[in-house]
Design a protein around this motif. Structure first.
Motif, short mmCIF file in Angstrom:
data_model
loop_
_atom_site.label_atom_id
_atom_site.label_comp_id
_atom_site.label_asym_id
_atom_site.label_seq_id
_atom_site.Cartn_x
_atom_site.Cartn_y
_atom_site.Cartn_z
N THR A 100 36.88 25.69 38.55
CA THR A 100 36.51 27.07 38.81
C THR A 100 37.41 27.96 37.97
OG1 THR A 100 35.82 26.52 41.05
CG2 THR A 100 36.23 28.85 40.57
N VAL A 101 36.78 28.82 37.18
CA VAL A 101 37.52 29.70 36.28
C VAL A 101 37.26 31.14 36.70
CG1 VAL A 101 37.89 30.41 33.89
CG2 VAL A 101 37.21 28.05 34.40
N GLN A 102 38.33 31.88 36.93
CA GLN A 102 38.24 33.31 37.21
C GLN A 102 38.78 34.02 35.99
OE1 GLN A 102 39.61 34.57 41.08
NE2 GLN A 102 40.23 36.56 40.26
N TYR A 103 37.99 34.96 35.45
CA TYR A 103 38.38 35.61 34.21
C TYR A 103 37.85 37.04 34.16
CZ TYR A 103 33.60 34.24 32.93
OH TYR A 103 32.24 34.07 32.90
N ARG A 104 38.40 37.78 33.22
CA ARG A 104 37.97 39.17 32.99
C ARG A 104 37.42 39.25 31.58
NH1 ARG A 104 40.00 43.58 30.46
NH2 ARG A 104 41.95 42.51 29.97
N ILE A 105 36.22 39.80 31.45
CA ILE A 105 35.64 40.01 30.13
C ILE A 105 36.27 41.26 29.55
CG2 ILE A 105 33.52 40.47 28.83
CD1 ILE A 105 32.01 38.94 31.05
N ARG A 106 36.93 41.11 28.43
CA ARG A 106 37.70 42.22 27.85
C ARG A 106 36.83 43.42 27.45
NH1 ARG A 106 42.98 40.59 26.92
NH2 ARG A 106 43.30 38.34 26.77
N SER A 107 35.65 43.16 26.88
CA SER A 107 34.84 44.27 26.37
C SER A 107 34.26 45.14 27.48
CB SER A 107 33.70 43.74 25.50
OG SER A 107 32.84 42.92 26.28
N SER A 108 33.98 44.57 28.64
CA SER A 108 33.39 45.35 29.73
C SER A 108 34.32 45.52 30.92
CB SER A 108 32.10 44.66 30.21
OG SER A 108 32.41 43.39 30.76
N ASP A 109 35.47 44.86 30.88
CA ASP A 109 36.45 44.88 31.96
C ASP A 109 35.86 44.39 33.28
OD1 ASP A 109 39.13 45.23 32.63
OD2 ASP A 109 38.72 47.15 33.59
N SER A 110 34.83 43.52 33.19
CA SER A 110 34.23 42.98 34.41
C SER A 110 34.85 41.62 34.73
CB SER A 110 32.71 42.85 34.27
OG SER A 110 32.40 41.89 33.29
N ARG A 111 35.04 41.38 36.02
CA ARG A 111 35.62 40.12 36.48
C ARG A 111 34.51 39.14 36.83
NH1 ARG A 111 39.84 43.27 36.86
NH2 ARG A 111 41.90 42.34 36.81
N GLN A 112 34.71 37.90 36.47
CA GLN A 112 33.73 36.84 36.73
C GLN A 112 34.44 35.65 37.35
OE1 GLN A 112 30.40 37.22 35.82
NE2 GLN A 112 30.93 39.29 35.17
N ARG A 113 33.69 34.89 38.11
CA ARG A 113 34.19 33.63 38.69
C ARG A 113 33.06 32.62 38.55
NH1 ARG A 113 38.11 32.26 42.66
NH2 ARG A 113 37.53 30.36 43.76
N GLU A 114 33.31 31.57 37.80
CA GLU A 114 32.28 30.56 37.51
C GLU A 114 32.82 29.18 37.86
OE1 GLU A 114 29.26 31.25 36.62
OE2 GLU A 114 29.44 33.31 35.93
N THR A 115 31.94 28.31 38.32
CA THR A 115 32.30 26.94 38.65
C THR A 115 31.52 25.99 37.75
OG1 THR A 115 32.79 27.54 40.93
CG2 THR A 115 32.39 25.22 40.49
N PHE A 116 32.23 25.02 37.20
CA PHE A 116 31.64 24.02 36.31
C PHE A 116 31.97 22.65 36.87
CE2 PHE A 116 32.98 27.75 34.02
CZ PHE A 116 31.88 28.08 33.25
N ALA A 117 31.03 21.71 36.78
CA ALA A 117 31.27 20.37 37.31
C ALA A 117 30.84 19.32 36.31
CB ALA A 117 30.50 20.19 38.62
N GLN A 118 31.52 18.18 36.35
CA GLN A 118 31.24 17.06 35.45
C GLN A 118 31.43 15.76 36.21
OE1 GLN A 118 30.43 17.49 32.06
NE2 GLN A 118 30.04 15.33 31.93
N GLY A 119 30.50 14.85 36.04
CA GLY A 119 30.62 13.52 36.63
C GLY A 119 30.20 13.48 38.08
#
Length: 122
Positions: A100-119
């Motif tokens: 799970t990655v929580q990040y801020r998009i610099r160009s729009s200053d919006s915060r996102q939280r995304e989950t990625f899974a493998q296997g």
């Protein structure tokens, strides 16, 4: 709103290149970094995070901590101009690795939280 080509490359209902908004495009870039193995890209042999190789490593808290450091470093290296990484959480359950990655998009200053899974099984 800026539209970018969808990742992975797909066609829309009209037979044209499917496009995404900026946030979805950045999510696709994150997915590329996470699931590309270093050495997989000919012209960028150091691109990627090595996450896929860790899916089959013995599951442990050490694996989760190592993965967290690898993922955060790779994202900062390859996408640092586009996003600011706020948090990375890694969970390893049996053969499934969830990031799970929580990040801020610099160009729009919006915060996102995304989950990625493998296997493993979802």
């Amino acid at each position: 709103m800026t539209l970018r080509a969808h990742f992975p490359y797909q066609f829309d209902g009209r037979g044209r290149t499917r496009e995404d908004d900026h946030a979805a495009w950045i999510r696709g870039l994150i997915e590329q970094v996470l699931f590309t193995a270093p050495g997989e890209r000919v012209m960028r042999p150091d691109f990627g995070s090595g996450l896929r190789e860790l899916v089959f490593a013995p599951n442990s808290p050490e694996l989760a901590a190592t993965t967290q450091v690898l993922v955060q470093g790779a994202l900062q290296q390859w996408l640092g101009e586009l996003i600011e990484i706020e948090a990375v959480a890694v969970e390893a359950v049996e053969a499934r690795l969830t990031v799970t990655v929580q990040y801020r998009i610099r160009s729009s200053d919006s915060r996102q939280r995304e989950t990625f899974a493998q296997g493993g099984i979802a």
